[in-house]
Design an enzyme around this catalytic site. Structure first.
Site, PDB file in Angstrom:
ATOM      1  CG  HIS A   7      -0.408  -0.006   2.554  1.00 46.78           C
ATOM      2  ND1 HIS A   7      -0.244  -1.165   3.276  1.00 46.78           N
ATOM      3  CD2 HIS A   7       0.040   0.990   3.364  1.00 46.78           C
ATOM      4  CE1 HIS A   7       0.266  -0.883   4.470  1.00 46.78           C
ATOM      5  NE2 HIS A   7       0.461   0.431   4.539  1.00 46.78           N
ATOM      6  CG  HIS A  79       3.658   4.495   5.469  1.00 44.03           C
ATOM      7  ND1 HIS A  79       2.766   5.043   6.369  1.00 44.03           N
ATOM      8  CD2 HIS A  79       3.179   3.245   5.225  1.00 44.03           C
ATOM      9  CE1 HIS A  79       1.801   4.175   6.644  1.00 44.03           C
ATOM     10  NE2 HIS A  79       2.025   3.063   5.949  1.00 44.03           N
ATOM     11  CD  GLU A 130       3.118  -0.640   7.186  1.00 46.17           C
ATOM     12  OE1 GLU A 130       2.611   0.342   6.597  1.00 46.17           O
ATOM     13  OE2 GLU A 130       2.457  -1.455   7.843  1.00 46.17           O
TER      14      GLU A 130
HETATM   15  C1  LIG Z   1      -2.277   0.873  10.597  1.00 47.90           C
HETATM   16  C2  LIG Z   1      -1.045   0.133  10.974  1.00 47.90           C
HETATM   17  C3  LIG Z   1       0.095   0.222   9.984  1.00 47.90           C
HETATM   18  C4  LIG Z   1      -0.242  -0.617   8.755  1.00 47.90           C
HETATM   19  O1  LIG Z   1      -0.461  -1.844   8.975  1.00 47.90           O
HETATM   20  O2  LIG Z   1      -0.298  -0.153   7.625  1.00 47.90           O
HETATM   21  C5  LIG Z   1       0.481   1.646   9.646  1.00 47.90           C
HETATM   22  O3  LIG Z   1       0.690   2.054   8.553  1.00 47.90           O
HETATM   23  S1  LIG Z   1       0.687   2.676  11.029  1.00 47.90           S
HETATM   24  C6  LIG Z   1       1.212   4.251  10.316  1.00 47.90           C
HETATM   25  C7  LIG Z   1       1.676   5.178  11.357  1.00 47.90           C
HETATM   26  N1  LIG Z   1       2.861   4.668  12.043  1.00 47.90           N
HETATM   27  C8  LIG Z   1       4.094   5.120  11.805  1.00 47.90           C
HETATM   28  O4  LIG Z   1       4.313   6.013  10.974  1.00 47.90           O
HETATM   29  C9  LIG Z   1       5.206   4.499  12.627  1.00 47.90           C
HETATM   30  C10 LIG Z   1       6.571   4.944  12.214  1.00 47.90           C
HETATM   31  N2  LIG Z   1       6.706   6.386  12.229  1.00 47.90           N
HETATM   32  C11 LIG Z   1       7.444   7.025  13.179  1.00 47.90           C
HETATM   33  O5  LIG Z   1       8.026   6.430  14.063  1.00 47.90           O
HETATM   34  C12 LIG Z   1       7.491   8.540  13.060  1.00 47.90           C
HETATM   35  O6  LIG Z   1       6.403   8.998  12.299  1.00 47.90           O
HETATM   36  C13 LIG Z   1       8.811   9.018  12.405  1.00 47.90           C
HETATM   37  C14 LIG Z   1       9.005   8.471  10.992  1.00 47.90           C
HETATM   38  C15 LIG Z   1      10.018   8.657  13.296  1.00 47.90           C
HETATM   39  C16 LIG Z   1       8.752  10.553  12.245  1.00 47.90           C
HETATM   40  O7  LIG Z   1       8.504  11.116  13.481  1.00 47.90           O
HETATM   41  P1  LIG Z   1       8.183  12.692  13.574  1.00 47.90           P
HETATM   42  O8  LIG Z   1       8.034  13.018  15.020  1.00 47.90           O
HETATM   43  O9  LIG Z   1       7.095  13.045  12.642  1.00 47.90           O
HETATM   44  O10 LIG Z   1       9.327  13.439  12.892  1.00 47.90           O
HETATM   45  P2  LIG Z   1      10.819  13.766  13.230  1.00 47.90           P
HETATM   46  O11 LIG Z   1      10.863  15.210  13.482  1.00 47.90           O
HETATM   47  O12 LIG Z   1      11.453  12.849  14.203  1.00 47.90           O
HETATM   48  O13 LIG Z   1      11.345  13.501  11.765  1.00 47.90           O
HETATM   49  C17 LIG Z   1      12.693  13.308  11.488  1.00 47.90           C
HETATM   50  C18 LIG Z   1      12.887  13.661  10.011  1.00 47.90           C
HETATM   51  O14 LIG Z   1      12.133  12.750   9.190  1.00 47.90           O
HETATM   52  C19 LIG Z   1      11.222  13.465   8.361  1.00 47.90           C
HETATM   53  N3  LIG Z   1       9.983  12.707   8.254  1.00 47.90           N
HETATM   54  C20 LIG Z   1       9.109  12.472   9.250  1.00 47.90           C
HETATM   55  N4  LIG Z   1       8.081  11.747   8.801  1.00 47.90           N
HETATM   56  C21 LIG Z   1       8.319  11.538   7.484  1.00 47.90           C
HETATM   57  C22 LIG Z   1       7.583  10.855   6.472  1.00 47.90           C
HETATM   58  N5  LIG Z   1       6.422  10.258   6.737  1.00 47.90           N
HETATM   59  N6  LIG Z   1       8.105  10.820   5.239  1.00 47.90           N
HETATM   60  C23 LIG Z   1       9.295  11.414   4.938  1.00 47.90           C
HETATM   61  N7  LIG Z   1      10.048  12.090   5.885  1.00 47.90           N
HETATM   62  C24 LIG Z   1       9.532  12.140   7.112  1.00 47.90           C
HETATM   63  C25 LIG Z   1      11.008  14.783   9.053  1.00 47.90           C
HETATM   64  O15 LIG Z   1      10.622  15.753   8.131  1.00 47.90           O
HETATM   65  C26 LIG Z   1      12.375  15.070   9.650  1.00 47.90           C
HETATM   66  O16 LIG Z   1      13.195  15.585   8.648  1.00 47.90           O
HETATM   67  P3  LIG Z   1      14.184  16.825   8.921  1.00 47.90           P
HETATM   68  O17 LIG Z   1      13.321  17.979   9.299  1.00 47.90           O
HETATM   69  O18 LIG Z   1      14.905  17.012   7.625  1.00 47.90           O
HETATM   70  O19 LIG Z   1      15.096  16.366  10.047  1.00 47.90           O
HETATM   71 CO    CO Z   2       0.775   1.360   6.482  1.00 47.15          CO
END
Ligand SMILES: CC[C@@H](C(=O)O)C(=O)SCCNC(=O)CCNC(=O)[C@H](O)C(C)(C)COP(=O)(O)OP(=O)(O)OC[C@H]1O[C@@H](n2cnc3c(N)ncnc32)[C@H](O)[C@@H]1OP(=O)(O)O
Ligand code: CO
Length: 134
Positions: A7, A79, A130
């Site tokens: 997905h 994602h 993922e």
């Molecule tokens: C329904 C269940 C399951 C399924 O079966 O399908 C799911 O899909 S659950 C979906 C939701 N769960 C998750 O997303 C779990 C994993 N995600 C995480 O742990 C956090 O979202 C993260 C990825 C660690 C980001 O945390 P966050 O607090 O938003 O951001 P940070 O400030 O720590 O971000 C660091 C850095 O990464 C960039 N970033 C964040 N999210 C994304 C993204 N989705 N895509 C691309 N880049 C992303 C963020 O912009 C930061 O960049 P810089 O500013 O350049 O440092």
């Molecule tokens: Co998902």
């Protein structure tokens, strides 16, 4: 190692409105909402002929998509999910190459009742990945 695209997930501020876009405007089949408290999201799946779109709305205080939506208030692509045959072998292979697994590194059960893991977007061309064991 990497298999089919399971997905593409899109974070939305309003799940009902997002589902209506896909159902009414695009004519797609959309599942009923499914709360996933362990993942901090509520999801619907849009069924396409070759894959699925997962629409995600934050659930609870510590949703992992809250910061993403604060940065992208209208929503956005969150994602991609790839299928793997053996998620622990895939994880160990990726960690050995320096990739970061998010959370405690152990698979959780995802929306399809199968084990899933997330990989840091900075290690995958700026895209949160993922993995789902099929
Ligand atoms: C329904 C269940 C399951 C399924 O079966 O399908 C799911 O899909 S659950 C979906 C939701 N769960 C998750 O997303 C779990 C994993 N995600 C995480 O742990 C956090 O979202 C993260 C990825 C660690 C980001 O945390 P966050 O607090 O938003 O951001 P940070 O400030 O720590 O971000 C660091 C850095 O990464 C960039 N970033 C964040 N999210 C994304 C993204 N989705 N895509 C691309 N880049 C992303 C963020 O912009 C930061 O960049 P810089 O500013 O350049 O440092
Ligand atoms: Co998902």
């Amino acid at each position: 190692m990497i298999g089919r695209l399971n997905h593409v997930a899109i974070a939305v501020p309003d799940l009902e409105a997002g589902a209506a876009v896909y159902r009414a405007m695009l004519g797609a089949e959309v599942s009923a909402p499914q709360a996933q408290p362990k993942h901090g999201v509520t999801v619907v799946f849009v069924m396409l002929p070759n894959t699925k779109i997962e629409l995600l709305e934050p659930l609870g205080e510590d949703s992992p998509i809250a910061a993403f939506l604060a940065r992208n208030p209208a929503g956005g692509m969150h994602h991609v999910c790839y299928e793997v045959d053996d998620i622990l072998a895939a994880r160990d292979h990726l960690v050995a190459q320096g990739a970061r697994v998010l959370g405690d590194g152990e698979p959780k059960i995802g929306a399809h009742d199968k084990p899933v893991l997330f990989l840091h977007p900075k290690d995958f061309c700026g895209t949160l990945v993922e993995l789902e064991q099929v």
